[in-house]
Design an enzyme around this catalytic site. Sequence first.
Site, PDB file in Angstrom:
ATOM      1  N   SER A 126       0.840  -1.201   0.000  1.00 26.72           N
ATOM      2  CA  SER A 126       0.000   0.000   0.000  1.00 26.72           C
ATOM      3  C   SER A 126       0.873   1.248   0.000  1.00 26.72           C
ATOM      4  O   SER A 126       1.981   1.247   0.563  1.00 26.72           O
ATOM      5  CB  SER A 126      -0.853  -0.035   1.275  1.00 26.72           C
ATOM      6  N   TYR A 151      -1.722  -1.607  10.688  1.00 26.24           N
ATOM      7  CA  TYR A 151      -1.972  -2.157   9.344  1.00 26.24           C
ATOM      8  C   TYR A 151      -0.805  -1.812   8.419  1.00 26.24           C
ATOM      9  O   TYR A 151      -0.240  -2.677   7.753  1.00 26.24           O
ATOM     10  CB  TYR A 151      -3.282  -1.600   8.773  1.00 26.24           C
ATOM     11  N   LYS A 155       2.368  -4.132   6.380  1.00 33.40           N
ATOM     12  CA  LYS A 155       2.767  -4.073   4.964  1.00 33.40           C
ATOM     13  C   LYS A 155       4.276  -3.818   4.864  1.00 33.40           C
ATOM     14  O   LYS A 155       4.978  -4.429   4.057  1.00 33.40           O
ATOM     15  CB  LYS A 155       1.995  -2.965   4.229  1.00 33.40           C
TER      16      LYS A 155
END
Length: 334
Positions: A126, A151, A155
């Site tokens: 992302s 989150y 990643k």
Amino acid sequence: MSTVLVTGGTGYIGSHTCVELLNNGYDIIIVDNFCNSSPDVAGRIEQITGKKVKLYKCDLCYDVEKLDEIFKENKIDAVMHFAGLKSVSESIKFPILYYENNVFGTVNLCKAMEKHNVKKIIFSSSATVYGTSSFAPYDETMPIGDVSNPYGRTKYIVEKLFEDLCNSDALWNVVILRYFNPIGAHESGLIGESPKGIPNNLMPYISLVAAGKLDTLTIFGKDYDTPDGTCIRDYIHVIDIAKGHVCALSGITKLSGVNAYNLGTSKGTSVLELINAFQKMTSRKVRCTFGERRKGDIPVVYANADKAYKELGFKAEYGIEKMCIDAWRWQCNS
Ligand code: NAD
Ligand code: UD1
């Protein structure tokens, strides 16, 4: 290269990518635990493409033996890894769940791949990994890791895991795709994004307000240093994201080690511009009000997408208008 194992293939981006893969002559095997999707999506992918889909219910964290069986039963050439949890707010409440699912799940997948000598993988990362230390337009030479939520950190950690893996063994071949803001849905109206509960992201929220299922959209902040005072993002049609994966897959054999690419349009759109485009294209009213800034929001985020064009031949085709029409068609069918 012909058979691709797609983890999270019944989810939003995975399902659109399955359609593009099948349309481009690849065979696919979907692995999903359906924690945020439904097995019915596989039937819809078959309906759109007229091709068969092989589907396994399997959790990357807990069904390690099943995963091993899947690799034994099938001749897999490459993996596309979409399976993961993706809500920033949920990750702040339940960090262990996020580290377990997104990091541990990926470790299990890599173990199975290594065991069965499958060493090509395309990973869903992302734009969030760029964090707050650089400014738009973001390009792949910029530092990553200064991320403000669990989150985003999962990643970042998985990107680093792939870097270490490629350093340890030259046969691994990894493409990391950093998505900007995927929105829209397939033109057929058969697949799209189905957030559970009240959505956090802007486009699903706009659609639900327009459909009368939610009352009012709160615009988070009106005093940013942008032309209309609202935040700017790089919205990209989910079909373009899916096509980016097909380009990455055909390019992966010419690459070595780990390579990261932005998937964006290089164009910024403000919250107000997106709402206005949606209203214009759908002739629906979106009731909105201004509220406080959302904690953690970066004012301006858009990609420099040159690297994906130069090295993978990928360029996003669709504009914001089509993204709005397709999102609305999906909303009307849901
Ligand atoms: P999604 O939730 O629609 O799809 C993810 C799929 O993975 C779901 O079908 C879910 O059931 C499955 N899954 C989750 N954990 C699993 C596990 N442990 N084992 C097996 N299956 C599991 O999400 P999406 O929007 O399609 O996102 C796909 C990937 O792209 C995710 O990794 C996400 O973090 C990443 N990403 C998404 C966005 C976005 O805006 N949608 C932006 C950047 C990155
Ligand atoms: C969010 C996540 C990001 C993740 C991405 C895609 C945060 C801080 N970031 O990014 O890590 O990769 O989703 O899943 O959550 N907005 C409103 N009202 C709303 C919803 C959103 O005004 O009800 C605004 C936001 O302030 C933002 C823009 O719309 O300016 C886009 O928001 P969103 O769709 O959540 O995407 P990101 O913030 O880019």
